[in-house]
Design an enzyme around this catalytic site. Structure first.
Site, short mmCIF file in Angstrom:
data_model
loop_
_atom_site.label_atom_id
_atom_site.label_comp_id
_atom_site.label_asym_id
_atom_site.label_seq_id
_atom_site.Cartn_x
_atom_site.Cartn_y
_atom_site.Cartn_z
CB SER A 194 -0.90 0.00 1.25
OG SER A 194 -1.53 1.25 1.43
CE1 TYR A 251 -4.32 -1.95 4.91
CE2 TYR A 251 -3.64 0.27 4.31
CZ TYR A 251 -3.99 -1.01 3.94
OH TYR A 251 -4.00 -1.37 2.62
#
Length: 324
Positions: free
Chosen positions: A129, A154
């Site tokens: 990501s 995250y």
């Protein structure tokens, strides 16, 4: 030859499996169909896939390493496309252990499965990501930037996935590639993302929440501009023990307020806006330097935001009518 795809009922997984099936691949998909967002959307994606020749589905928790190992031992995939993860920056503040379970333990299960396959596995490709870059003023973001200050749990789990993958590649001769996705959007997308949340609010007559008073930028990347290079990467057969990461993004960041205006035009509606401060765990901007992916795999994003949001808006209207 068989491709194992984790996160099969997810946004990118659904589109990737369709593309693989279109070219005649055999695909085994796994997903736990959790309720982070409406499972009906995930099931609807699967319903589009289930009758296609070459596709089978297994409902499974990635963190169940014994089940994952048993599956790969049975189907012996030659490639793994690992897209399954607990997504969302803000949700990680409220539900941190969901991220440890899916993104750490789950990723480790996939790495162990890749180790178990040995020479039979040509390539493990996994989703990382843009969030690994954290908050930074130097743009665009390059793969060789130091990424040791993630802004959310995250992001930290995605960075950990990259480190674990590098270690496994070195220790066990696995060919592995991580793709750092930048704000992927489009039809069949994720309802927790801003463009979908804004669309819901406009259709339902609610104001939209605009964080950091709109002073944000995102490198929006249309789903088709993700899938084509993703398959090129998956088709590659790097040397055993080779690990690498690539940015995969539009390389053209858009201001949040400009995105909202574009979405309003696509939907033919005007949003009432509530301006709010920055949320915890968020970052001001994302901006991919995609030159490495272009150099190695010929990546060139081609869908502008106006076109991409227009396609989403058309699909979204049909989805709302279907669910009404």
């Amino acid at each position: 030859m068989t491709v194992l795809v984790t996160g099969a009922a997810g946004f990118v997984g659904f589109h990737a499996i369709n593309a693989l099936l279109d070219r005649g691949e055999t695909v085994v998909g796994i997903d736990n169909l959790n309720a982070y967002y409406d499972p009906a959307l995930k099931q609807a994606r699967l319903d589009h896939l289930k009758d296609r020749p070459g596709f089978t589905f297994e409902k499974m928790e990635l963190a169940d390493n014994e089940a994952v190992l048993a599956l790969v031992d049975r189907v012996r995939p030659d490639r793994i496309l690992h897209l399954g993860a607990q997504a969302g920056v803000r949700y990680s503040i409220d539900q941190p252990f969901a991220y440890a379970n899916s993104n750490l333990h789950g990723h480790l299960s996939v790495l162990e499965a890749a180790r178990h396959l040995g020479d039979d596995l040509k390539h493990l490709v996994y989703a990382s990501s843009s969030s690994v870059y954290g908050e930074r003023s130097a743009v665009p973001f390059r793969e060789d930037d130091v990424t040791m200050q993630p802004a959310s749990l995250y992001a930290a789990t995605k960075l950990a996935d990259e480190l674990m993958s590098s270690a496994y590649a070195s220790l066990y001769g696995i060919a592995a590639t991580g793709l750092r996705f930048f704000t992927v959007y489009g039809p069949w997308g994720r309802p927790d993302m801003a463009y979908w949340l804004f669309s819901d609010a406009m259709f339902e007559g609610r104001p939209i929440k605009v964080f950091n008073n709109g002073e944000m930028e995102r490198d929006f990347t249309y789903i088709d501009d993700i899938i084509a290079p993703l398959l090129r990467v998956l088709d590659d057969s790097p040397a055993r023990g080779h690990h690498d990461v690539f940015n995969i993004g539009g390389a053209s960041p858009v201001k949040l307020m400009d995105m909202i205006s574009t979405l309003e035009n696509a939907l033919g509606m005007t949003a009432e806006k509530i301006m709010l401060p920055m949320q915890a765990g968020d970052v001001t901007r994302t901006y991919a330097d995609a030159s490495k992916l272009e150099r190695v795999y010929g990546y060139k994003p081609g869908v502008r935001l106006e076109e991409g949001l227009g396609r989403f808006a058309e699909w979204y209207r049909e989805w709302r009518q279907r669910e009404a």
